[in-house]
Write a protein that holds these residues in place. Sequence first.
Motif, PDB file in Angstrom:
ATOM      1  N   ASN A 102       0.829  -1.200   0.000  1.00 11.04           N
ATOM      2  CA  ASN A 102       0.000   0.000   0.000  1.00 11.04           C
ATOM      3  C   ASN A 102       0.869   1.259   0.000  1.00 11.04           C
ATOM      4  O   ASN A 102       0.564   2.234  -0.701  1.00 11.04           O
ATOM      5  N   THR A 147     -13.514   5.694  -2.616  1.00  9.71           N
ATOM      6  CA  THR A 147     -13.559   4.903  -1.394  1.00  9.71           C
ATOM      7  C   THR A 147     -14.963   4.985  -0.789  1.00  9.71           C
ATOM      8  O   THR A 147     -15.838   5.692  -1.297  1.00  9.71           O
ATOM      9  N   PHE A 163     -10.650  -5.033   2.198  1.00 11.15           N
ATOM     10  CA  PHE A 163     -10.035  -4.569   3.441  1.00 11.15           C
ATOM     11  C   PHE A 163     -10.291  -5.552   4.581  1.00 11.15           C
ATOM     12  O   PHE A 163      -9.421  -5.794   5.416  1.00 11.15           O
ATOM     13  N   GLY A 221     -13.241  -0.300   8.133  1.00  9.05           N
ATOM     14  CA  GLY A 221     -12.738   0.289   6.906  1.00  9.05           C
ATOM     15  C   GLY A 221     -13.400   1.626   6.599  1.00  9.05           C
ATOM     16  O   GLY A 221     -12.742   2.576   6.134  1.00  9.05           O
ATOM     17  N   TYR A 223      -5.053  -5.678  -3.520  1.00  5.98           N
ATOM     18  CA  TYR A 223      -5.751  -4.611  -2.810  1.00  5.98           C
ATOM     19  C   TYR A 223      -5.223  -3.255  -3.260  1.00  5.98           C
ATOM     20  O   TYR A 223      -5.986  -2.296  -3.399  1.00  5.98           O
ATOM     21  N   SER A 224      -3.916  -3.190  -3.532  1.00  5.80           N
ATOM     22  CA  SER A 224      -3.284  -1.921  -3.898  1.00  5.80           C
ATOM     23  C   SER A 224      -2.846  -1.863  -5.356  1.00  5.80           C
ATOM     24  O   SER A 224      -2.881  -0.791  -5.970  1.00  5.80           O
ATOM     25  N   LYS A 266      -8.915  -1.661  -3.704  1.00  5.52           N
ATOM     26  CA  LYS A 266      -9.231  -0.554  -2.802  1.00  5.52           C
ATOM     27  C   LYS A 266      -9.927   0.594  -3.524  1.00  5.52           C
ATOM     28  O   LYS A 266     -10.572   1.421  -2.897  1.00  5.52           O
ATOM     29  N   ASP A 267      -9.796   0.647  -4.844  1.00  5.16           N
ATOM     30  CA  ASP A 267     -10.400   1.719  -5.616  1.00  5.16           C
ATOM     31  C   ASP A 267     -11.843   1.358  -5.973  1.00  5.16           C
ATOM     32  O   ASP A 267     -12.225   1.256  -7.137  1.00  5.16           O
ATOM     33  N   ASP A 289       0.621   3.973  -3.223  1.00  4.40           N
ATOM     34  CA  ASP A 289      -0.246   5.115  -2.910  1.00  4.40           C
ATOM     35  C   ASP A 289       0.504   6.428  -2.753  1.00  4.40           C
ATOM     36  O   ASP A 289       0.199   7.234  -1.864  1.00  4.40           O
ATOM     37  N   GLY A 316     -13.778  -2.541  -2.177  1.00  6.12           N
ATOM     38  CA  GLY A 316     -12.639  -2.100  -1.375  1.00  6.12           C
ATOM     39  C   GLY A 316     -12.803  -2.452   0.091  1.00  6.12           C
ATOM     40  O   GLY A 316     -11.842  -2.865   0.753  1.00  6.12           O
ATOM     41  N   ASN A 355     -11.284   5.277   6.408  1.00  5.95           N
ATOM     42  CA  ASN A 355     -11.215   6.115   5.209  1.00  5.95           C
ATOM     43  C   ASN A 355     -11.544   7.578   5.472  1.00  5.95           C
ATOM     44  O   ASN A 355     -11.290   8.430   4.618  1.00  5.95           O
TER      45      ASN A 355
END
Length: 331
Positions: free
Chosen positions: A66, A203, A148, A185, A130-131, A138-139, A70, A144, A189
Motif C-alpha cells: 500500500n 472509497t 479490506f 474500513g 488490494y493496492s 481498494k479503488d 499510494d 474495497g 477512510n
Amino acid sequence: MRRSSGSSGWAEGARIAFMLGRPRTCVPGNLAFVLGWTAAGGTVSAGFFLGMFMSFGFGLVANLYNAYTDLAEDSRNLPGRVWLVLRLGHRRTAWIGHAASGVLLVLALPYGGVSMLPLALFLLVGAHQYSFRPLRLKDGPVVGLLAFSLAVFGPFLLGFAGVPDGRGPGWALFAFLVVWFVAKGMMKNLPDFEGDREAGLRTSATVFASRARAARAATVMTLVGYLSPAVFVAAGLLPSRVLWALPWTVAALVQCRAMARTPERAGANAVLKIDMLLSTAFLASVLLLHSPGWASVTGVVLGAVLLFGSDLLALDSRRRSDVTAAASPTP
C-alpha cells in the motif's frame, strides 16, 4: 519518488520497512487468527505460534504494498510516509514486500503442508491486488471494504484451517469479522477524505457528497458491526457469554462522534489511533469470551505487546508528524 533508489543503510532501512508495514495494525489479524484456531479446537503449540507469525506477516506485506502504490494519495494525506518511502527507496519497498511474500509462501508448508498453499496464495494475492493493478481492489467503495476485511477474515481462515481434525462450524465468526471490519474500513477512510478525493480514489468515504455524510454512514455501520454478535447469539450460533463484549459499542459510538467532529487531518488520525486500541480491546473480548483458554490468553498478551511495543518504539507511519509535516521528518 519512483526513480529513487533510497538513501538508508540496512539498519535504518529495516526500521523504515517495519514502519511502513505498520505492525500495530496487524494485531486484529493476529487476534482473528487465534479466534479461528481456537474455534476449530486448537491449543497452544508450535503450529499456533507459526500461524500467528504468518498472520502478522500477511498484514505487513499488505501495508508495504500500500505504501508503494499510494504515493499520490499519501502526498496529500501522509507526506511523512512518502518521505519514508523516499529514504527506503521506492523499488526497494516493493522488493521487500515480494521477498516477505515468498517467505510466507514457504512457511505455509511446515504450517499445514501442500494443502495450505492455495489459502496462503489467496491471502498473498489479496494483499497484492488490494493496492496493485489490474484489480486495485481498494479503488471501489464496496469491493474495497470487502477486500479490506481480508485483513481479519484471511487470518481467521488460516487459523481455522490449520488445526488438524478441526471442528466447527465457524461461519458465524467469519461473518461477524467481515461485517465488523467493513465498519472499521469505513472509519479508516474518513481522515483521508480530502486527499483521496483529490487523487481520484473512490472509497467508501469519497462516494459521499461530503465528509459529514460519510461519517454518518460509518457510524451506522459501526453500530451494525459491534452489535452483530447479538444476532448470531440469538440464532444460537454463538455462546451467550459473547454478549458481554457489546458494551464496547458505546465507546465505539463515542469514537464515531469524535471522528465526525474532527475534520482536521492530524486530529482525525489521532482519533483513528485511539480507535485501533478500542477495536483491539473489543476483538480481544470476543475472543476471550468465545474461547476462554490458554491459546486465547496467549494471543491477547502477544497482541498487547505488539501494539504497545510498536507505539513505544514509534514503528508506525501514520503519526501526527507524518500527517502534518510537509518535509523530512526523521524516522
